[in-house]
Design an enzyme around this catalytic site. Structure first.
Site, short mmCIF file in Angstrom:
data_model
loop_
_atom_site.label_atom_id
_atom_site.label_comp_id
_atom_site.label_asym_id
_atom_site.label_seq_id
_atom_site.Cartn_x
_atom_site.Cartn_y
_atom_site.Cartn_z
N ASN A 153 -20.04 71.73 -34.63
CA ASN A 153 -20.53 71.54 -33.26
C ASN A 153 -21.59 72.55 -32.81
O ASN A 153 -22.43 72.20 -32.00
CB ASN A 153 -19.37 71.45 -32.26
CG ASN A 153 -18.48 72.65 -32.30
OD1 ASN A 153 -18.23 73.21 -33.37
ND2 ASN A 153 -17.99 73.06 -31.16
N GLU A 252 -9.90 79.78 -34.47
CA GLU A 252 -10.42 79.30 -33.18
C GLU A 252 -10.27 77.79 -33.22
O GLU A 252 -10.96 77.13 -33.99
CB GLU A 252 -11.90 79.64 -33.01
CG GLU A 252 -12.29 81.08 -33.32
CD GLU A 252 -11.89 82.06 -32.26
OE1 GLU A 252 -11.31 81.64 -31.24
OE2 GLU A 252 -12.16 83.26 -32.45
N CYS A 286 -16.05 73.59 -27.86
CA CYS A 286 -14.62 73.88 -27.77
C CYS A 286 -14.22 74.33 -26.37
O CYS A 286 -13.11 74.11 -25.92
CB CYS A 286 -14.26 74.94 -28.79
SG CYS A 286 -15.26 76.42 -28.61
N GLU A 465 -11.59 87.11 -31.83
CA GLU A 465 -12.82 87.63 -32.44
C GLU A 465 -13.79 87.92 -31.31
O GLU A 465 -13.61 87.48 -30.19
CB GLU A 465 -13.38 86.63 -33.45
CG GLU A 465 -12.45 86.45 -34.66
CD GLU A 465 -13.10 85.76 -35.86
OE1 GLU A 465 -14.31 85.94 -36.07
OE2 GLU A 465 -12.38 85.04 -36.58
P1 NAD Z 1 -12.36 70.12 -38.52
O1 NAD Z 1 -11.07 70.85 -38.38
O2 NAD Z 1 -12.32 68.68 -38.81
O3 NAD Z 1 -13.27 70.75 -39.65
C1 NAD Z 1 -13.66 72.12 -39.62
C2 NAD Z 1 -13.92 72.59 -41.03
O4 NAD Z 1 -12.70 72.60 -41.77
C3 NAD Z 1 -14.88 71.71 -41.81
O5 NAD Z 1 -15.73 72.55 -42.58
C4 NAD Z 1 -13.95 70.91 -42.70
O6 NAD Z 1 -14.55 70.45 -43.87
C5 NAD Z 1 -12.87 71.93 -43.00
N1 NAD Z 1 -11.57 71.38 -43.39
C6 NAD Z 1 -11.01 70.21 -43.01
N2 NAD Z 1 -9.78 70.07 -43.58
C7 NAD Z 1 -9.57 71.18 -44.33
C8 NAD Z 1 -8.50 71.63 -45.16
N3 NAD Z 1 -7.39 70.91 -45.32
N4 NAD Z 1 -8.62 72.82 -45.79
C9 NAD Z 1 -9.72 73.58 -45.61
N5 NAD Z 1 -10.78 73.20 -44.86
C10 NAD Z 1 -10.70 72.02 -44.22
O7 NAD Z 1 -13.16 70.42 -37.16
P2 NAD Z 1 -14.57 69.82 -36.72
O8 NAD Z 1 -14.35 68.37 -36.43
O9 NAD Z 1 -15.61 70.24 -37.69
O10 NAD Z 1 -14.85 70.59 -35.36
C11 NAD Z 1 -14.40 70.16 -34.12
C12 NAD Z 1 -13.12 70.89 -33.73
O11 NAD Z 1 -13.36 72.29 -33.75
C13 NAD Z 1 -12.63 70.60 -32.34
O12 NAD Z 1 -11.23 70.47 -32.34
C14 NAD Z 1 -13.02 71.83 -31.55
O13 NAD Z 1 -12.26 72.07 -30.41
C15 NAD Z 1 -12.85 72.88 -32.57
N6 NAD Z 1 -13.65 74.06 -32.22
C16 NAD Z 1 -13.01 75.17 -31.77
C17 NAD Z 1 -13.74 76.28 -31.40
C18 NAD Z 1 -13.08 77.51 -30.89
O14 NAD Z 1 -13.73 78.54 -30.88
N7 NAD Z 1 -11.84 77.47 -30.46
C19 NAD Z 1 -15.13 76.27 -31.52
C20 NAD Z 1 -15.75 75.12 -31.99
C21 NAD Z 1 -14.98 74.02 -32.35
C1 6OH Z 2 -17.81 76.75 -29.08
O1 6OH Z 2 -18.04 75.60 -29.41
C2 6OH Z 2 -18.87 77.74 -28.99
C3 6OH Z 2 -18.57 79.00 -28.64
C4 6OH Z 2 -19.60 79.99 -28.63
C5 6OH Z 2 -19.49 81.15 -27.96
O2 6OH Z 2 -18.42 81.43 -27.25
C6 6OH Z 2 -20.51 82.17 -27.92
O3 6OH Z 2 -20.35 83.11 -27.18
O4 6OH Z 2 -21.54 82.07 -28.58
#
Ligand code: NAD
Ligand code: 6OH
Length: 484
Positions: A153, A252, A286, A465
């Site tokens: 994202n 995260e 997120c 973090e």
């Molecule tokens: P995802 O969990 O589908 O994938 C993230 C990464 O994990 C990818 O590189 C994927 O290939 C890898 N992955 C998937 N299954 C795995 C496994 N079994 N073992 C190891 N690696 C694996 O997430 P996404 O769809 O790429 O991102 C969107 C999600 O991320 C949303 O839920 C969003 O809320 C969350 N997000 C959280 C934050 C935060 O800081 N809290 C920030 C950005 C996104």
């Molecule tokens: C979540 O999708 C992005 C978070 C990014 C930050 O909190 C930042 O400070 O750059």
């Protein structure tokens, strides 16, 4: 056709096969990505392990920090490459890459280079029976090889936020970018090589998650710790993998964040803020707001103002300066978001705006577009109000009292962030201490200082973090006791 390679032991290498890289705005094939094999993952981890014992491990903290400033400077030198790559991989407007995501990625390298040089460790003078005492002091050591598993994202920003502190603390990394957005991780490999970061310190292996690179990497016995940003359910799978060998994790994860607007708020600032928190990056942030609670007296006027503002969002070519709205990341994600749109309708939501697929120009016909969408009228237990959608949509409900809104906002398995709008500062502080989230914004959203703690409560994460807090994960604190 451009092939994004893996970066292992300081060299770009192909893979076992290749997979497609699609631009989400147009659905066009923009390149291929080399799929790493299990052997490639092994080689990357081995290279990261030996780099710890070589030149990298011997560098002084000052020299490591200097290299990270050079990384930041070189990202700035290659700014247009990073902007273009991230824009095509994500389909999001160029302006967002230029003004936020890429400069902030570079800033992460400068910030963590500064932080490691300026964080003191503790020391204690301890009394002893002979009166001479003892001196206890702490030293920080790198954890070793860190696996960095990234989402799509805001790929470069979120990756740099992990890679920068990991390297600043003297670790080495093996990065697995999201399969949707591989390009900027490879560009960073070029930057590392150019400024002379020793081989093996920064490695990139491309591929999928389960039964692929993600799983091989997180299960690898020579990976010492895993930092992951992504979905909560993926976090569970990675935690299971990390249990073997008791490796540390930093997570995260997802959110279902509430936005709360009191009747005394600056209405136009609140509408601007919620516009961003709901629709930025097509809702794929997120920290974004999917549940909105508006105090009763201003409910109607707020819904009208937000929907008027949201109806000005127009899908467009990400390259155009005027484009203010991008697509979802993939066809699969679009199907998921549209299923929630249908579910809201079936559950009896009033669709204030959107709810479907927008009309787009011919060039964007095959992109993964959905309409910005606002609903009202669902009950608190509706699926659409309980699950993370990760799309450009929100549901708006009225509330009557502070106690009521606190209880409803907290009634979720997630706890990442909230945004609260009010002119009553005592109330703002009371609310901030009662809402169960890692990050609260008052009269703002995403106003984040890189030195502050970032992370989620409940199922939104493990650990913090950001700033000095990153050091808790990326280093081991050792105590030394000297009898005087
Ligand atoms: P995802 O969990 O589908 O994938 C993230 C990464 O994990 C990818 O590189 C994927 O290939 C890898 N992955 C998937 N299954 C795995 C496994 N079994 N073992 C190891 N690696 C694996 O997430 P996404 O769809 O790429 O991102 C969107 C999600 O991320 C949303 O839920 C969003 O809320 C969350 N997000 C959280 C934050 C935060 O800081 N809290 C920030 C950005 C996104
Ligand atoms: C979540 O999708 C992005 C978070 C990014 C930050 O909190 C930042 O400070 O750059």
């Amino acid at each position: 056709m451009q092939v994004v390679q893996n970066f292992i032991d300081g060299s770009f290498v192909g893979g076992a096969a290749e997979f497609d890289n699609i631009c989400p705005a147009t659905g066009e094939l923009i390149g291929k990505t080399a799929l790493a094999s299990e052997v490639d993952v092994d080689r990357a981890v081995a290279s990261a392990t030996s780099a710890l014992k070589g030149e990298w491990g011997a560098l002084s903290l000052e020299d490591r920090s200097s290299l990270l400033y050079e990384v930041a400077a070189e990202i700035q030198n290659r700014f247009d490459n990073f902007v273009e790559a991230e824009m095509l991989d994500t389909g999001q407007p160029r302006t967002m890459m230029e003004h936020a995501f890429i400069p902030r990625g570079a800033a992460n390298f400068r910030t963590f280079a500064d932080i490691v040089k300026n964080v003191p460790t503790e020391s204690f003078h301890t009394p002893t029976p002979d009166g001479a005492g003892a001196l206890n002091y702490a030293i920080r050591k790198p954890k070793g090889v860190i696996a960095v598993i990234c989402p799509w994202n805001s790929p470069f920003l979120l990756m740099s936020w992990k890679v920068a502190p990991a390297l600043a603390c003297g670790n080495t990394v093996v990065v697995k970018p999201s399969e949707e957005t591989p390009t900027t991780a490879a560009l960073l490999g070029e930057v590392m090589a150019k400024v002379g970061v020793p081989k093996g310190v920064y490695n990139v292996v491309n591929g999928y998650g389960p039964r692929s690179v993600g799983e091989w990497l997180t299960q690898h016995e020579n990976v010492n710790a895993i930092t992951f940003t992504g979905e909560t359910r993926t976090g569970e799978a990675i935690m299971t993998a990390a249990a073997r060998g008791l490796r540390d994790v930093s997570f995260e994860l997802g959110g279902k964040n509430a936005g709360i607007v009191f009747a005394d708020a600056d209405l136009s600032a609140a509408v601007d803020g919620i516009m961003r928190s709901t629709f930025l990056n097509c809702g794929q942030v997120c920290l974004g707001t999917e549940r909105l609670y508006i105090e009763h007296p201003i409910f109607d006027v707020f819904v009208k103002a937000l929907s008027e503002a949201a109806s000005k969002l127009k899908p467009g070519d990400p390259r155009e300066k005027s484009t203010n709205f991008g697509p979802l990341i993939s066809q699969e994600h679009r199907e998921k978001v549209l299923a929630y749109y249908r579910r809201a309708e079936a559950d009896g939501a009033r669709i204030v705006i959107g709810g479907g697929v927008p009309h787009v120009s011919d060039e964007l016909q095959n992109g993964y577009w959905v309409e910005p969408t606002i609903w009202t009228g669902l009950s608190d237990d509706s699926t659409v109000l309980r699950e993370e959608i990760f799309g450009p949509c929100c549901h708006i409900q009225p509330f009557d009292s502070e106690d009521e809104v606190v209880e409803r906002a907290n009634d979720t398995e997630y706890g990442l962030s909230t945004t609260i709008w009010t002119r009553d500062l005592s109330r703002a502080h009371r609310m901030a201490s009662r809402i169960e989230v890692g990050i609260t914004w008052i009269n703002s959203w995403f106003l984040r200082d890189l030195r502050t703690a970032f992370g989620g409560s409940k199922q939104s994460g493990i650990g913090r973090e950001g700033g000095v807090h990153s050091l808790e994960f990326y280093t081991e604190l050792r105590n030394v006791c000297v009898k005087l």
